[in-house]
Write an enzyme that holds these catalytic residues in place. Structure first.
Site, PDB file in Angstrom:
ATOM      1  N   HIS A  24       0.870  -1.184   0.000  1.00  0.00           N
ATOM      2  CA  HIS A  24       0.000   0.000   0.000  1.00  0.00           C
ATOM      3  C   HIS A  24       0.896   1.219   0.000  1.00  0.00           C
ATOM      4  CE1 HIS A  24      -3.770   2.226   0.769  1.00  0.00           C
ATOM      5  NE2 HIS A  24      -2.937   3.095   1.340  1.00  0.00           N
ATOM      6  N   CYS A  25       0.699   2.089  -0.993  1.00  0.00           N
ATOM      7  CA  CYS A  25       1.547   3.271  -1.149  1.00  0.00           C
ATOM      8  C   CYS A  25       0.776   4.521  -0.763  1.00  0.00           C
ATOM      9  CB  CYS A  25       2.048   3.379  -2.587  1.00  0.00           C
ATOM     10  SG  CYS A  25       3.080   4.838  -2.881  1.00  0.00           S
ATOM     11  N   PRO A  26       1.194   5.243   0.285  1.00  0.00           N
ATOM     12  CA  PRO A  26       0.477   6.465   0.676  1.00  0.00           C
ATOM     13  C   PRO A  26       0.614   7.577  -0.359  1.00  0.00           C
ATOM     14  CG  PRO A  26       2.498   6.224   1.952  1.00  0.00           C
ATOM     15  CD  PRO A  26       2.322   4.945   1.191  1.00  0.00           C
TER      16      PRO A  26
END
Length: 295
Positions: free
Chosen positions: A156-158
């Site tokens: 998961h990439c912010p």
């Protein structure tokens, strides 16, 4: 948590509320379409806005501080067009990566009726996710931020406020590539600008201009290192057909090993073309089984 459909025997490692809940409604389509995908996560939204601000800041400084005031119109025009095109492609890739369903497994499909409709053979094993009440395909992992199981979830990439998974990995790779190119281009322009200043006259450099250029140089250097490393990691993950989570957990390989070229086509499209580098071309991933279960 497992179900053997052939004998209709249930062997749960945890309580089987998920299969008995009224909320578990079989979906009409394995991947519902029509609704825009957007994760309502405050931290991710802030990171996405910051990303756009930094990219547009670089665009502003390059065009209005370095290129337009320059007396060399050909130099300014060529660099301005190239830089603006790269910025446009980077932001378009960011939007596609952020607003594209990464491969979410439908919620609430772990019902007896839906499982029986799959017509699985005796002995075939299904895994269910107790968090989103769904049948969990092979190589899918649950994301606590997206609150869904994601097929071939890498991480998961912010920065894109989304997971990187089966359906948006191409856009994320393009985003890292174009940002790295922007950073390299900006770094070279800043270097030439300071070199020109030292060789001739720096009197035209106001404190504000100097501050903007120094900040742009630091930003470009940091983003170049970060996005280049991320691009390399993603390409290695694609070529080896092993996601970041699978590498981190050192999961046993239960899927068939394919060639590097086949793995690249699975992400960027089955037919090699300039569309591989375009965030506006959806990769043709061929006919894939909506559910790849562990047997």
């Amino acid at each position: 948590r497992r179900l053997l459909p052939g004998s209709h025997r249930r062997n749960f490692e945890r309580k089987p509320e998920c299969f008995q809940s009224e909320k578990c409604v079989p979906p009409s389509h394995p991947y519902p379409t029509g609704a825009m995908w957007f994760i309502r996560d405050g931290c991710g939204i802030v990171f996405a806005i910051v990303t756009w601000f930094l990219v547009l800041y670089a665009e502003f400084v390059v065009l209005f501080v370095m290129l337009i005031p320059s007396g060399d119109y050909m130099y300014s025009a060529i660099n301005g067009i190239v830089f603006s095109v790269l910025v446009f492609l980077a932001l378009a890739s960011h939007c596609r990566a952020m607003l594209t369903d990464p491969g979410a497994v439908p919620k609430g499909n772990a019902t007896k009726e839906f499982i029986e409709s799959l017509q699985l053979t005796s002995g075939q094993v299904l895994y269910s996710c107790p968090k989103c009440c769904s049948i969990k395909p092979d190589r899918a992992h649950h994301c606590r931020i997206c609150k869904r199981c994601i097929r071939k979830m890498d991480h998961h990439c912010p920065w894109i406020n989304n997971c990187v998974g089966e359906k948006n990995q191409k856009y994320f790779v393009l985003f890292t590539m174009y940002v790295a190119l922007i950073s390299l281009h900006a770094l070279i322009l800043v270097g030439f600008h300071f070199l020109h200043c030292f060789e001739e006259d720096c009197s035209s450099f106001s404190p504000t201009t100097m501050t903007l250029l120094i900040f742009l140089g630091l930003e470009a250097l940091l983003f170049l290192i970060f996005t280049s490393a991320m691009f390399r990691i993603q390409m290695l993950s694609i070529c080896t057909d092993e996601t970041g989570i699978e590498q981190l957990k050192k999961e046993d390989r239960k899927w068939a090993k394919k060639t590097t070229w086949v793995n690249l086509k699975a992400v960027f499209g089955h037919r090699f073309s300039l569309g591989w580098a375009s965030p506006f071309v959806m990769p043709n991933q061929g006919k894939t089984d909506g559910y790849q279960h562990v047997i």
